[in-house]
Design a protein around this motif. Structure first.
Motif, PDB file in Angstrom:
ATOM      1  N   THR B  86     -10.972  17.846  94.883  1.00 49.34           N
ATOM      2  CA  THR B  86     -10.969  17.101  93.609  1.00 49.34           C
ATOM      3  C   THR B  86     -12.230  17.410  92.786  1.00 49.34           C
ATOM      4  OG1 THR B  86     -12.080  15.179  94.587  1.00 49.34           O
ATOM      5  CG2 THR B  86      -9.683  15.140  94.577  1.00 49.34           C
ATOM      6  N   PHE B  87     -13.353  17.761  93.468  1.00 47.38           N
ATOM      7  CA  PHE B  87     -14.621  17.914  92.752  1.00 47.38           C
ATOM      8  C   PHE B  87     -14.536  18.968  91.634  1.00 47.38           C
ATOM      9  CE2 PHE B  87     -17.116  16.601  96.845  1.00 47.38           C
ATOM     10  CZ  PHE B  87     -16.548  15.331  96.759  1.00 47.38           C
ATOM     11  N   ASP B  88     -13.873  20.070  91.929  1.00 44.74           N
ATOM     12  CA  ASP B  88     -13.742  21.118  90.902  1.00 44.74           C
ATOM     13  C   ASP B  88     -12.309  21.286  90.428  1.00 44.74           C
ATOM     14  OD1 ASP B  88     -16.410  22.684  90.484  1.00 44.74           O
ATOM     15  OD2 ASP B  88     -16.317  22.191  92.615  1.00 44.74           O
ATOM     16  N   GLY B  89     -11.352  20.930  91.304  1.00 41.71           N
ATOM     17  CA  GLY B  89      -9.944  21.118  90.952  1.00 41.71           C
ATOM     18  C   GLY B  89      -9.545  20.293  89.743  1.00 41.71           C
ATOM     19  N   TYR B  90      -9.906  19.007  89.764  1.00 41.55           N
ATOM     20  CA  TYR B  90      -9.496  18.153  88.649  1.00 41.55           C
ATOM     21  C   TYR B  90     -10.222  18.518  87.345  1.00 41.55           C
ATOM     22  CZ  TYR B  90      -8.040  14.096  85.992  1.00 41.55           C
ATOM     23  OH  TYR B  90      -7.506  13.291  85.016  1.00 41.55           O
ATOM     24  N   PRO B  91     -11.542  18.790  87.405  1.00 40.79           N
ATOM     25  CA  PRO B  91     -12.188  19.251  86.155  1.00 40.79           C
ATOM     26  C   PRO B  91     -11.517  20.507  85.590  1.00 40.79           C
ATOM     27  CG  PRO B  91     -13.861  18.610  87.722  1.00 40.79           C
ATOM     28  CD  PRO B  91     -12.551  18.527  88.442  1.00 40.79           C
ATOM     29  N   MET B  92     -11.027  21.383  86.484  1.00 41.84           N
ATOM     30  CA  MET B  92     -10.318  22.570  85.973  1.00 41.84           C
ATOM     31  C   MET B  92      -9.049  22.141  85.247  1.00 41.84           C
ATOM     32  SD  MET B  92     -10.722  25.440  88.985  1.00 41.84           S
ATOM     33  CE  MET B  92      -9.926  26.789  88.116  1.00 41.84           C
ATOM     34  N   THR B  93      -8.345  21.161  85.815  1.00 44.50           N
ATOM     35  CA  THR B  93      -7.143  20.655  85.155  1.00 44.50           C
ATOM     36  C   THR B  93      -7.501  20.074  83.789  1.00 44.50           C
ATOM     37  OG1 THR B  93      -6.118  20.174  87.259  1.00 44.50           O
ATOM     38  CG2 THR B  93      -5.238  18.992  85.380  1.00 44.50           C
ATOM     39  N   GLN B  94      -8.624  19.356  83.743  1.00 46.78           N
ATOM     40  CA  GLN B  94      -9.043  18.761  82.464  1.00 46.78           C
ATOM     41  C   GLN B  94      -9.358  19.830  81.423  1.00 46.78           C
ATOM     42  OE1 GLN B  94     -12.108  16.213  84.230  1.00 46.78           O
ATOM     43  NE2 GLN B  94     -11.087  14.472  83.277  1.00 46.78           N
ATOM     44  N   LYS B  95      -9.754  21.027  81.941  1.00 43.73           N
ATOM     45  CA  LYS B  95     -10.036  22.123  80.997  1.00 43.73           C
ATOM     46  C   LYS B  95      -8.774  22.903  80.650  1.00 43.73           C
ATOM     47  CE  LYS B  95     -13.703  23.815  83.445  1.00 43.73           C
ATOM     48  NZ  LYS B  95     -14.732  24.822  83.761  1.00 43.73           N
ATOM     49  N   GLY B  96      -7.629  22.434  81.166  1.00 43.26           N
ATOM     50  CA  GLY B  96      -6.372  23.128  80.911  1.00 43.26           C
ATOM     51  C   GLY B  96      -6.113  24.279  81.862  1.00 43.26           C
ATOM     52  N   GLU B  97      -6.782  24.257  83.020  1.00 42.92           N
ATOM     53  CA  GLU B  97      -6.605  25.351  83.981  1.00 42.92           C
ATOM     54  C   GLU B  97      -5.905  24.890  85.257  1.00 42.92           C
ATOM     55  OE1 GLU B  97     -10.784  27.491  82.567  1.00 42.92           O
ATOM     56  OE2 GLU B  97     -10.566  26.843  84.640  1.00 42.92           O
ATOM     57  N   ALA B  98      -4.954  23.979  85.086  1.00 39.53           N
ATOM     58  CA  ALA B  98      -4.306  23.379  86.264  1.00 39.53           C
ATOM     59  C   ALA B  98      -3.614  24.425  87.138  1.00 39.53           C
ATOM     60  CB  ALA B  98      -3.297  22.335  85.810  1.00 39.53           C
ATOM     61  N   GLU B  99      -2.810  25.267  86.480  1.00 33.74           N
ATOM     62  CA  GLU B  99      -2.040  26.257  87.237  1.00 33.74           C
ATOM     63  C   GLU B  99      -2.990  27.234  87.952  1.00 33.74           C
ATOM     64  OE1 GLU B  99       1.102  28.012  84.984  1.00 33.74           O
ATOM     65  OE2 GLU B  99       1.519  29.489  86.535  1.00 33.74           O
ATOM     66  N   LYS B 100      -4.042  27.608  87.249  1.00 32.65           N
ATOM     67  CA  LYS B 100      -5.019  28.527  87.836  1.00 32.65           C
ATOM     68  C   LYS B 100      -5.685  27.874  89.053  1.00 32.65           C
ATOM     69  CE  LYS B 100      -9.473  30.499  86.443  1.00 32.65           C
ATOM     70  NZ  LYS B 100     -10.375  30.605  85.280  1.00 32.65           N
ATOM     71  N   ALA B 101      -6.071  26.606  88.892  1.00 31.46           N
ATOM     72  CA  ALA B 101      -6.722  25.897  90.007  1.00 31.46           C
ATOM     73  C   ALA B 101      -5.793  25.812  91.207  1.00 31.46           C
ATOM     74  CB  ALA B 101      -7.137  24.500  89.558  1.00 31.46           C
ATOM     75  N   LEU B 102      -4.532  25.512  90.948  1.00 32.58           N
ATOM     76  CA  LEU B 102      -3.574  25.391  92.048  1.00 32.58           C
ATOM     77  C   LEU B 102      -3.411  26.727  92.765  1.00 32.58           C
ATOM     78  CD1 LEU B 102      -0.932  23.184  90.211  1.00 32.58           C
ATOM     79  CD2 LEU B 102      -2.137  22.518  92.284  1.00 32.58           C
ATOM     80  N   LYS B 103      -3.294  27.797  91.996  1.00 32.89           N
ATOM     81  CA  LYS B 103      -3.099  29.114  92.614  1.00 32.89           C
ATOM     82  C   LYS B 103      -4.345  29.574  93.359  1.00 32.89           C
ATOM     83  CE  LYS B 103       0.825  30.780  90.015  1.00 32.89           C
ATOM     84  NZ  LYS B 103       1.365  31.699  89.046  1.00 32.89           N
ATOM     85  N   VAL B 104      -5.507  29.220  92.831  1.00 34.73           N
ATOM     86  CA  VAL B 104      -6.753  29.536  93.547  1.00 34.73           C
ATOM     87  C   VAL B 104      -6.740  28.803  94.887  1.00 34.73           C
ATOM     88  CG1 VAL B 104      -9.245  29.096  93.552  1.00 34.73           C
ATOM     89  CG2 VAL B 104      -8.179  30.065  91.533  1.00 34.73           C
ATOM     90  N   GLY B 105      -6.377  27.511  94.822  1.00 33.80           N
ATOM     91  CA  GLY B 105      -6.339  26.695  96.049  1.00 33.80           C
ATOM     92  C   GLY B 105      -5.352  27.228  97.071  1.00 33.80           C
ATOM     93  N   ILE B 106      -4.189  27.624  96.594  1.00 40.66           N
ATOM     94  CA  ILE B 106      -3.141  28.118  97.512  1.00 40.66           C
ATOM     95  C   ILE B 106      -3.581  29.436  98.146  1.00 40.66           C
ATOM     96  CG2 ILE B 106      -0.759  28.956  97.621  1.00 40.66           C
ATOM     97  CD1 ILE B 106      -0.311  27.040  95.115  1.00 40.66           C
TER      98      ILE B 106
END
Lengths: 354, 499
Positions: B86-106
């Motif tokens: 959540t520390f970086d994933g959610y801020p990425m979503t807030q920046k409009g990078e949700a899909e990118k964050a998810l794919k990075v995580g996966i």
């Protein structure tokens, strides 16, 4: 206005949740009039066990017993590993129709005697169901290279080496404490307090914690069982984790294992052979529907005769030990009485714990 | 040995099903991999051991991996081990990078999964010998090492962060002290409810989900900036995922996978400590540590590589010592025993087919997890576009149901959720840092257990923590290094704020 609405919504949600909570306690399965033949028309029976582990003997025996009993009762039984305190608590609040029952072992009354559970959990406050099985592998173990091979030898070794101590890893308030107390009192009777004062207790939790205590060198002897520890005693096991059995507390040896019983080793308490069979039985709410209690009793009698059930238990070296509810009540109350001597004379764990 | 000589088509199918169900359960706040396995355990009675293993391993991998979805999209850790996501994933979503964050995580998850699988396959017996040498003293020091993350993530106030962490530890000690079965820190009248203290998941979800929800409700449920970004068209290149992101993250991904695997190997040390330690070390070694926590893929990679890394790690002590590495493997041990299979030091040599079956099931589960999540993630990502007045009630229901189900229906867990939800709303207003509080809460009970076990072993001599051998000394060096770094980093950040 928005804030007011939000708070109203929160209160409304809290009210609904409170209502859900009270409903859930009162929810029940279909009850039986008690006049019909011994059978149950419950859709599901929840079997609470006094352990939170799904890998221990309580879960394994409860699981095998439930799978066979649900067939005999024509219902579904679900084992719920909630732990002793919660199991007692939920049994106290349970409906009397048999939809919630408990499955546990001797710790059910030993815990009350040791003060781990309150007096409200005493056997007198429940309907005692049938005894179904025994775990004859209740044992003590030590490191593979320890200078003694039995519990009796460990006491002798302690007597011959006045600068040494022996620390035994146990869990407080249950089977491991009572068998440790039996050993401690025997050493005190046989060798005197000079030797027994050098026996220490290492109070810890699960079997894994006890094993780790042995490997870390924090304990010299641990309480365990054939089912849980046999793997570590086999040839081929590395020296640093190798264990050996020092004795079992059951009245007879377990077939296929060369482990002497405490009685064979001459361990006695108050002039009697020290024998402790770890037995498993059902507990039900005090005013449980008599028809349900009878049905369960009959079903267990049927299951106990089933060779498949015996085979299932044997997988983990457990044995069928059936005793109908009427006998079980008398037997368990007497067993509790017999072990009161040990508990009353046992050393205070706070004083001897490391 | 060919996979299909060991695994049957049925076991592969069950593995697929397990991953699918695991992802769903991991993605629902309050549901965990442990719960997924516990629910499906009775189903395995009717199956062969190899088929059971396929299903259970699938649930394990899917359950751990699914936790990243709500962590990234909604700032709610699906499982405790996805807290740091959540520390970086959610801020990425807030920046409009949700899909990118998810794919990075996966992607980080599959790398971590395969790393730990390799370690499990080649080094299981050897690692178990190392793990045995970690006594309570070393385990306590590992937890302290993990706790140093509190210092590195304390935003604005180091002292405030440490206070929050200590408060979390204090709250985690409420309940029964198992050594003497005595209750402590329980207010009068709550003895029945707090006999086991507060359950972790309702606290976790309450603080993150309900707390955040109340905060947003106060602000009026306006659409967040990221909800106005059209991810589908992907006009902004920065929002797009590319495997190139991992080009500069080789060290991070290997270090995090290694830490996850290694902490997983230590019997009894929870999986959450793995991702917390990995995140802390990533921050300490990062070229831009000040950016971590503001939406950097680096942080997501650290957390996800390590929490999937712990899967293979946790299986090491299970299969080579017979002792579970975490709560999920504790359920797995039950599955083995119910089938009459003794897990222990001779398991691998005595059951070669089963051992290979487990390894193959892990390979398949990781691949299935990657395919299922990577290619369908854009559908998951659509959650962020759902208006808040629609998604929030759904989240509340999911949280309440999840909390109620955690312990098979305990109403107090729902009250815990609401209480900590309220605290999650109040804490930021009074300066208590929620991530630090939670890390203290998660690791507090473990720290106490190993601290007391160490003292019991030494007869109460505190010097045992410094004299127990070279491993303890190395751990002290790492702890001190980590704390000094965090203090310097905090000073640097303060200076930067001044100018």
């Amino acid at each position: 206005m928005k804030k007011l609405l939000m708070f109203l919504a929160v209160f409304l949600m809290a009210g609904i949740l409170a209502a859900c909570g009270s409903d859930s306690e009162e929810a029940s399965g279909d009850t039986n009039d008690g006049e019909e033949e011994a059978s149950v028309d419950l859709n599901r029976i929840r079997v609470l066990i006094g352990s939170t582990s799904t890998g221990g003997d309580t879960y394994q025996i409860a699981d095998a017993t439930s799978r066979h009993t649900e067939e005999a009762l024509g219902t579904n039984m679900k084992v719920d590993a909630v732990g002793a305190l919660r199991a007692f608590d939920e049994l106290r609040k349970a409906d009397d129709d048999g939809s919630t029952i408990m499955f546990f072992h001797d710790m059910a009354y030993l815990g009350v005697e040791y003060g781990t559970f309150g007096e409200e959990d005493a056997l007198e406050n429940w309907t005692i169901g049938p005894v179904v099985a025994t775990n004859p592998g209740n044992a003590f173990l030590t490191k593979g290279d320890a200078p003694y091979n039995t519990m009796a030898e460990s006491a002798e070794w302690l007597a011959e080496n006045p600068d040494e101590t022996i620390t035994v890893a146990i869990e407080s308030g249950g089977v491991s404490e009572v068998v440790f107390n039996g050993y401690y009192l025997w050493v005190e009777e046989e060798y005197g307090t000079e030797v027994s004062d050098r026996i220490r207790a290492y109070v810890t939790g699960s079997q894994q914690d006890k094993n780790q205590a042995l490997w870390d060198g924090n304990a010299d002897i641990i309480h365990g069982s054939i089912g849980a520890n046999n793997e570590y005693t086999q040839n081929g096991v590395e020296d640093n984790i190798k264990m050996k059995f020092l004795g079992i507390t059951a009245d007879e040896r377990v077939e296929g294992f060369d482990i002497p019983t405490f009685a064979e080793q001459g361990i006695t308490v108050n002039g009697n052979e020290f024998v402790f069979n770890k037995e498993f039985f059902f507990l039900m709410p005090e005013n449980v529907d008599q028809n349900f209690a009878t049905s369960l009793d009959n079903a267990i009698a049927e299951v106990a005769e089933n060779p498949d059930y015996a085979e299932d238990l044997k997988t983990n070296t457990y044995v069928v030990n059936h005793m109908p509810a009427a006998e079980a009540e008398e037997y368990l109350l007497e067993k509790r009485e017999n072990f009161r001597y040990i508990i009353e004379n046992a050393p205070n764990l706070d004083e001897i714990a490391q | 040995m060919p996979i299909f000589e060991i695994l049957t088509p049925m076991s592969v199918l069950l593995c697929f099903f397990g991953v699918f169900m695991g992802i769903i359960m991991g993605a629902i706040p309050g549901m965990t991999a442990t719960m997924a396995i516990a629910i499906f355990l009775p189903l395995t009675y009717a199956l062969d051991m190899i088929d059971s293993i396929g299903l259970l391993i699938g649930l394990y991998v899917g359950g751990i991996s699914g936790g990243l979805v709500p962590a990234i999209l909604l700032n709610i850790p699906g499982t405790p081990s996805s807290l740091c996501t959540t520390f970086d994933g959610y801020p990425m979503t807030q920046k409009g990078e949700a899909e990118k964050a998810l794919k990075v995580g996966i992607t980080a998850s599959i790398i971590g999964g395969f790393f730990s699988l390799t370690v499990l396959y080649f080094f299981a017996p050897m690692l178990s010998s190392v793990a045995i040498n970690f006594s309570a003293v070393e385990k306590f020091l590992i937890i302290v090492f993990a706790l140093t993350v509190i210092a590195s993530i304390s935003k604005g106030s180091l002292l405030g962060g440490i206070f929050s962490g200590l408060l979390g530890m204090f709250i985690s000690l409420i309940g029964t002290f198992t050594d003497n079965n005595q209750m402590r820190l329980v207010p009068p009248g709550f003895e029945d409810e707090l006999v086991y203290g507060f359950a972790l998941l309702p606290v976790l979800i309450g603080l993150f989900a309900i707390g955040q929800l109340l905060q947003e409700a106060e602000e009026g449920m306006k659409a967040a900036p990221h909800q106005r970004i059209d991810l589908q068209k992907g006009k902004d290149k920065n929002n797009k995922f590319s495997f190139k992101i991992f080009k500069n993250q080789k060290v991070n991904v290997i270090r995090s996978s290694l830490l996850g695997t290694f902490i997983g190997v230590l019997p009894g040390v929870g999986g959450s400590a793995a991702s917390i330690t990995a995140y802390s070390q990533t921050k300490n070694f990062s070229k831009n540590p000040e950016k971590l926590g503001t939406g950097e893929p680096e942080g997501v990679i650290a957390s996800e590589a390590s929490n999937n890394g712990l899967i293979g790690g946790a299986l090491v002590p299970l299969l080579s010592l017979g002792i579970p590495g975490d709560s999920t493997t504790a359920i797995l041990i039950g599955a083995f025993l119910l089938q009459g299979i003794q897990v222990g030091p001779l398991f691998i040599t005595s059951n070669p087919d089963l051992w290979n079956g487990i390894v193959f099931a892990l390979i398949i589960a990781n691949i299935v997890m990657f395919i299922l999540m990577f290619f369908s993630i854009k559908y998951f990502a659509k959650i962020v576009f759902i208006p808040k007045y629609v998604i929030f009630p759904i989240i509340v229901v999911a949280c309440v149901v999840g909390s109620y189900a955690i312990n098979n229906g305990v109403m107090f867990d729902v009250w815990t959720l609401l209480l900590f939800g309220l605290l999650g709303y109040i804490f930021p207003k009074i300066g208590v840092q929620i991530p630090s509080f939670l890390i203290g809460f998660i690791l507090g009970a473990e720290a106490e257990k190993y601290f007391i076990d160490s003292l019991k072993g030494s007869g109460g001599d505190l010097s045992i923590f410094f004299t127990n051998g070279p491993i303890a000394i190395v751990l002290w060096v790492l702890i001190l290094g980590s704390v000094i770094y965090a203090i310097m980093d905090s000073r640097k950040a303060k200076k930067a704020d001044v100018y």
